[in-house]
Design an enzyme around this catalytic site. Sequence first.
Site, PDB file in Angstrom:
ATOM      1  N   ARG A 118       0.840  -1.204   0.000  1.00 20.66           N
ATOM      2  CA  ARG A 118       0.000   0.000   0.000  1.00 20.66           C
ATOM      3  C   ARG A 118       0.871   1.249   0.000  1.00 20.66           C
ATOM      4  O   ARG A 118       0.575   2.226  -0.681  1.00 20.66           O
ATOM      5  CB  ARG A 118      -0.946  -0.015   1.209  1.00 20.66           C
ATOM      6  CG  ARG A 118      -1.639   1.304   1.508  1.00 20.66           C
ATOM      7  CD  ARG A 118      -2.385   1.877   0.305  1.00 20.66           C
ATOM      8  NE  ARG A 118      -2.825   3.237   0.499  1.00 20.66           N
ATOM      9  CZ  ARG A 118      -2.117   4.335   0.237  1.00 20.66           C
ATOM     10  NH1 ARG A 118      -0.889   4.259  -0.196  1.00 20.66           N
ATOM     11  NH2 ARG A 118      -2.650   5.527   0.411  1.00 20.66           N
ATOM     12  N   LEU A 136      -0.431   7.213   8.721  1.00 19.77           N
ATOM     13  CA  LEU A 136      -1.685   6.456   8.777  1.00 19.77           C
ATOM     14  C   LEU A 136      -1.663   5.335   7.730  1.00 19.77           C
ATOM     15  O   LEU A 136      -2.469   5.318   6.802  1.00 19.77           O
ATOM     16  CB  LEU A 136      -2.850   7.417   8.545  1.00 19.77           C
ATOM     17  CG  LEU A 136      -4.272   6.953   8.748  1.00 19.77           C
ATOM     18  CD1 LEU A 136      -4.484   6.357  10.127  1.00 19.77           C
ATOM     19  CD2 LEU A 136      -5.232   8.102   8.536  1.00 19.77           C
ATOM     20  N   PRO A 137      -0.718   4.383   7.874  1.00 18.12           N
ATOM     21  CA  PRO A 137      -0.695   3.279   6.914  1.00 18.12           C
ATOM     22  C   PRO A 137      -1.952   2.420   7.067  1.00 18.12           C
ATOM     23  O   PRO A 137      -2.520   2.321   8.161  1.00 18.12           O
ATOM     24  CB  PRO A 137       0.563   2.500   7.283  1.00 18.12           C
ATOM     25  CG  PRO A 137       0.844   2.860   8.691  1.00 18.12           C
ATOM     26  CD  PRO A 137       0.295   4.244   8.903  1.00 18.12           C
ATOM     27  N   HIS A 138      -2.371   1.823   5.979  1.00 18.03           N
ATOM     28  CA  HIS A 138      -3.578   1.000   6.025  1.00 18.03           C
ATOM     29  C   HIS A 138      -3.499  -0.067   4.950  1.00 18.03           C
ATOM     30  O   HIS A 138      -2.843   0.125   3.920  1.00 18.03           O
ATOM     31  CB  HIS A 138      -4.834   1.856   5.875  1.00 18.03           C
ATOM     32  CG  HIS A 138      -4.770   2.825   4.743  1.00 18.03           C
ATOM     33  ND1 HIS A 138      -5.268   2.557   3.495  1.00 18.03           N
ATOM     34  CD2 HIS A 138      -4.236   4.068   4.662  1.00 18.03           C
ATOM     35  CE1 HIS A 138      -5.061   3.590   2.700  1.00 18.03           C
ATOM     36  NE2 HIS A 138      -4.422   4.524   3.376  1.00 18.03           N
ATOM     37  N   ALA A 139      -4.162  -1.189   5.216  1.00 18.87           N
ATOM     38  CA  ALA A 139      -4.137  -2.301   4.262  1.00 18.87           C
ATOM     39  C   ALA A 139      -5.321  -3.218   4.526  1.00 18.87           C
ATOM     40  O   ALA A 139      -5.895  -3.229   5.609  1.00 18.87           O
ATOM     41  CB  ALA A 139      -2.828  -3.081   4.399  1.00 18.87           C
TER      42      ALA A 139
END
Length: 159
Positions: free
Chosen positions: A52, A66-69
């Site tokens: 991502r 704010l990493p997201h997956a």
Amino acid sequence: MASDLSDLLHPDLITVGVTASNKKMLFQQLGALAAQTLGLAGGAVSTALTEREKLGSTGFGGGVALPHARIQGLPRIVVMIARLAQPVEFQAVDDMPVDLIVAILSPPDAGADHLKALARVSNRLRDRAFVAKLRGAGSRDAIYALLTSDEPGTTRDAA
């Protein structure tokens, strides 16, 4: 919109004093935490966050990312918090290194709920005074209390 994130949090998904020299190491540590707490494959979480991030930095600004997956086998959306001992380069929008990571993991079919969770979390993180309180919180329990209060920047009081 209520700012209480208790439906997305678990105290064991909050960690402070994390030592990571780069994003790859950080994502590996988040994967290990997800494996330990949620029973997920740590490598899969790390890889999903890395993939991502290749689409564009999730560095939010102000030292926050704010990493997201989306993660196969995850039954619901969860938020992980990591406060780093030393900031790492994150190619953030303001070019500041990051020391506070709020990662969102969602089931593959979360769709609109994933976007709603991102919006809820990012709204909390836009409040600089609140972010300063997260940085100053001495323990994961203190961070959890801040994030599960109804008002930004306050903890629940027994009235």
